[in-house]
Design an enzyme around this catalytic site. Structure first.
Site, mmCIF file in Angstrom:
data_model
loop_
_atom_site.group_PDB
_atom_site.id
_atom_site.type_symbol
_atom_site.label_atom_id
_atom_site.label_comp_id
_atom_site.label_asym_id
_atom_site.label_seq_id
_atom_site.Cartn_x
_atom_site.Cartn_y
_atom_site.Cartn_z
ATOM 1 N N GLY A 284 0.794 -1.219 0.000
ATOM 2 C CA GLY A 284 0.000 0.000 0.000
ATOM 3 C C GLY A 284 0.823 1.264 0.000
ATOM 4 O O GLY A 284 1.939 1.310 -0.520
ATOM 5 N N SER A 285 0.266 2.304 0.587
ATOM 6 C CA SER A 285 0.826 3.645 0.420
ATOM 7 C C SER A 285 2.211 3.808 1.012
ATOM 8 O O SER A 285 2.837 4.841 0.794
ATOM 9 C CB SER A 285 -0.101 4.682 1.059
ATOM 10 O OG SER A 285 -1.399 4.534 0.559
ATOM 11 N N THR A 286 2.699 2.822 1.760
ATOM 12 C CA THR A 286 4.068 2.969 2.257
ATOM 13 C C THR A 286 5.038 3.096 1.092
ATOM 14 O O THR A 286 6.110 3.683 1.237
ATOM 15 C CB THR A 286 4.482 1.756 3.102
ATOM 16 O OG1 THR A 286 4.166 0.564 2.382
ATOM 17 C CG2 THR A 286 3.738 1.749 4.412
#
Lengths: 566, 231
Positions: A284-286
């Site tokens: 995800g957004s990591t």
């Protein structure tokens, strides 16, 4: 001899002359005895070269090397144990023997014991290993036909705290008086050759983990998983400079001292499955941190560059949109802080697919992490078969490439380490840092942006006063086995670096299907689930490690001009 | 001499033979002893190994956590957090002591005569009440040294201000209600704590350790804070 004396006069001389054979014989015996006496004297006084007495066998070497943590606390050791076997032909009353043995060994049924004791073979194993207490109990039965053999068993004193790390052993070849222990799983499996090497058996294998920190992280993670009603979680605490893993926890876990239990269920929910190193999640957004770092490194943008971020981005037949409404124009920094998918897609397109893929390779996202665990050392990431621009777009915000939390921790450590590649390691001393991936300036800018994420952005609940925590949240829908995504099930991750002013540690926390019920609205996003758990883990871990909170920077300090770190 | 030659020779042969025999069997006995010792050493090494594993087992984190919870009433341990870090420089100095020590304890603290014990009690309580407004601050467990500077002059010899002292609210409540006087030495403070924990029976020690302040005519030092920080 008394009669020789009177004849000593006349007859004696004649006798002497006549019995010269006797004299000769006696002289011969004297010479022999003298020789023996001289030899014994020499042996007693002169230091021999290879004396038998000092041929000491040396300390009894353990059959398998021990494993200790970085402070020397025992994680895996050997205990002398016994194995129970029977000669069925000597057993008088198999029924009675089976009853008594079933009473002593509750995990064996009377029927299978009876079958063993009445079998036709002349030798049959009953149970191995057997603890000394059980051995005494069987001994006291006094039944003929039951015998014991020596062996050593492997014991893990740290218990479930180090379960996934140590793994376990299984029996290899075994005889009556010995049993080969073969590592299966975890560090035992990865370093099996080294642990069985007789030359190194006296020297324990020192790991980089710290048992106290591991326990504290495990307690905090377990509490967080319970509080968030998650089905599992993983946490990795790693030192930035050397890549040494101080704590790697995956819950649910198991007791490595208990015999392996069969597990009937989804393989992903098996307690023996190491979510930190074996699992491959879409993170995800990591990933936006990595995308932005790559974009800054190529020089295409600066942290203050304005990027147009329309609500949706069309690419061919596909549409990218943001989680919630974003301003139409954002700076690169805001793209990370507010976590805009459209923004990072644009950044990745600016970098271009070949360079983007190359940089991800340099960060280790296309290879196994190399962590020294069986089952994780050759754990490839899942990448698209054909890497098109669309793949680049989706991977830029963390969908389309599935990697383990260990990969993420290593990549974040690389960003925090001044841009020099960090290789994760479980062995004390870590591994040497690798080639440079980013410049120092890129690293510094990313650290500042990550700190802003926690101060102003999606991860405000991850802040721990005095530790300047920075990082990035990531909430990714779980993938259905048949394709597509679940609606309400997410993997929520938070990758933290602290203290951001001089990074020492990376902490990656990943929760499986969490829901924060105490939020105003039940929330699954990482800012409400993974971030507070991370804060709790940091709070407890730094206390155990003895790391003091940093004082607030002096207002007007040159170093903090233009940025606020507190 | 030579006529005893063969006899001596024979005797010497016998003697050497006897010595050889002894040495031979002594050597064998020594070698047996060596292998016995080696077996003992191996046993001891095995015992050492078992003890090391057992020590590690007893220190298993789960076991220690369970013990902490089980014995919470005596240990009262809580999880370590960054709040536990402090700086020595942040500990305040004790308040300024008076420039000249007073010639003696103030009159209201003197226990005059036995029949006036009630009056003395009243004097004590009065002294306590005077400082009552400051106790509000103490009730919340803040620094107690401020109390020593209010009203009653403090005999420097009896006050040992060392670092941070906190008195639990329970201690203060006891003093206000006219409970036994506060302990005046560390030993008395520890004994009092042990009595309150139920480890030591109060009757056994009251005679010997409790302050002898009921003796008429002796000056009573002011109430000292209990140098014992408790949850």
């Amino acid at each position: 001899m008394t009669d020789i004396a009177p004849q000593a006069g006349a007859r004696g001389r004649a006798a002497m002359r006549g019995d010269w054979r006797i004299i000769l014989l006696m002289a011969g015996f004297c010479v022999c005895y003298a020789a023996v006496a001289v030899r014994m004297g020499l042996m007693a006084t002169i230091e021999p070269e290879e004396p038998q007495i000092s041929r000491d066998g040396g300390p009894t070497l353990p059959i398998r090397g021990e494993i200790v943590d970085r402070d020397g606390k025992l994680l895996a050791g050997n205990l002398p144990a016994w194995s129970l076997y029977a000669h069925p032909q000597d057993i008088r009353d198999p029924g009675l023997a089976a009853d008594e043995l079933a009473r002593i060994f509750p995990d064996m049924t009377r029927d299978e014991l009876l079958r063993d004791l009445t079998s036709d073979s002349r030798f049959v194993w009953i149970k191995r290993p057997v603890t000394p207490r059980e051995k005494q109990a069987v001994h006291e039965l006094g039944l003929p036909g039951l015998h014991f053999g020596n062996r050593e068993m492997r014991i893990y004193p740290a218990g479930a705290a180090m379960a996934h790390i140590v793994g376990g052993v299984r029996a290899g070849r075994e005889g009556v008086r010995f049993a080969e222990l073969v590592g299966a799983g975890g560090v035992e499996g990865y370093f099996d050759e080294r642990l069985r090497d007789p030359e190194l058996a006296g020297e324990p294998l020192r790991l980089s983990l710290d048992l106290a920190v591991q326990q504290v992280v495990r307690e905090a993670l377990t509490r967080g998983v319970d509080a968030m009603n998650a089905i599992g979680g993983a946490a990795i605490l790693m030192k930035v400079g050397t890549g040494e893993v101080l704590a790697m926890v995956s819950v649910p876990d198991f007791d490595p001292n208990a015999p392996p239990q069969p597990f009937y269920g989804d393989a992903g929910q098996n307690p023996r499955f190491n979510r930190a190193a074996q699992a491959r999640y879409e993170l995800g957004s990591t990933f936006k941190v990595l995308t932005t770092a790559i974009a800054l490194e190529t020089g295409a943008v600066e942290p203050g560059t304005l990027i147009e971020t329309p609500p949706t981005l069309r690419y061919g037949r596909h549409t990218i949109h943001d989680f919630h409404r974003m301003p139409p124009i954002m700076t690169v920094e805001e793209i990370v802080v507010e976590s805009s998918n459209v923004g990072s897609a644009k950044l990745a397109l600016m970098v271009g697919t070949p360079r983007f893929k190359a940089y991800l390779g340099k960060l280790g996202m296309l290879d196994p992490s190399g962590i020294e665990l069986v089952g994780a050392s050759d754990n490839d990431t899942l990448i698209p078969e054909r890497w098109t621009d669309l793949s680049t777009i989706t991977i830029s915000f963390g969908h389309g490439l599935a990697a383990s939390p260990m990969h993420l921790a290593a990549a974040f450590a690389t960003v925090a380490n001044g841009g020099v590649r960090v290789y994760p390691s479980l062995v004390a001393g870590g591994r040497e840092s690798g080639p440079r991936v980013f410049s120092e300036q890129t690293s510094r800018e990313m650290l500042r942006i990550m700190r802003q994420v926690v101060i102003n952005g999606t991860a405000s609940r991850a802040d721990v006063p005095g530790y300047r925590v920075g990082g990035k949240t990531g909430t990714a829908d779980k993938v259905r086995p048949n394709g597509g995504y679940y609606d309400k099930k997410v993997i929520s991750t938070f990758a933290a670096v602290f203290p951001t002013t001089r990074p020492e540690f990376v902490l990656v926390v990943s929760l499986d299907e969490p829901t924060n019920m105490s939020a105003p609205v039940p929330a699954r996003t990482a800012g409400w689930t993974a971030a507070p758990v991370t804060a709790e883990i940091i709070r407890r871990a730094v206390a155990v490690m003895g790391i003091r909170p940093l004082p607030a920077p002096v207002p007007g300090d040159i170093a903090s001009l233009g940025a606020s770190w507190e | 001499m030579t006529r005893h030659g063969p006899a001596l020779l024979a005797l010497s042969v016998l003697a050497i033979a006897g010595w050889t025999y002894n040495v031979n069997y002594d050597t064998r006995a020594a070698l047996d002893r060596i292998s016995e010792l080696r077996a003992n050493i191996a046993d001891e090494r095995e015992t050492l190994q078992v003890l090391r594993v057992e020590w590690a087992w007893l220190n298993a984190p789960d076991r220690l956590a369970r013990l902490v919870v089980e014995h919470n009433d005596r240990l009262a341990l809580t999880a370590l957090t960054p709040d536990a870090f402090g700086y020595v420089a942040a500990v305040p100095y004790p308040p300024d002591l008076p420039a000249e020590p007073p010639s003696g304890p103030p009159p209201e603290l003197l226990v005059a005569t036995a029949p006036d014990a009630a009056q003395a009690e009243g004097a004590l309580l009065a002294g306590v009440d005077e400082a009552a407004p400051d106790r509000a601050a103490v009730e919340t467990g803040e620094l107690l040294l401020a109390e020593a500077s209010t009203g009653n002059a403090v005999d420097p010899g009896t006050v040992e201000a060392t670092g941070t002292v906190v008195a639990s609210a329970a201690d203060k409540a006891g003093a206000i209600a006219g409970a036994p006087p506060e302990p005046t030495t560390m030993r008395e403070a520890v004994t009092l704590a042990l009595i309150e924990a139920g480890v030591v029976q109060p009757d056994a020690v009251r005679a010997t350790v409790m302050p002898a302040s009921v003796t008429p005519g002796t000056p009573v030092p002011p109430a000292r804070p209990a140098v014992w920080a408790r949850q």
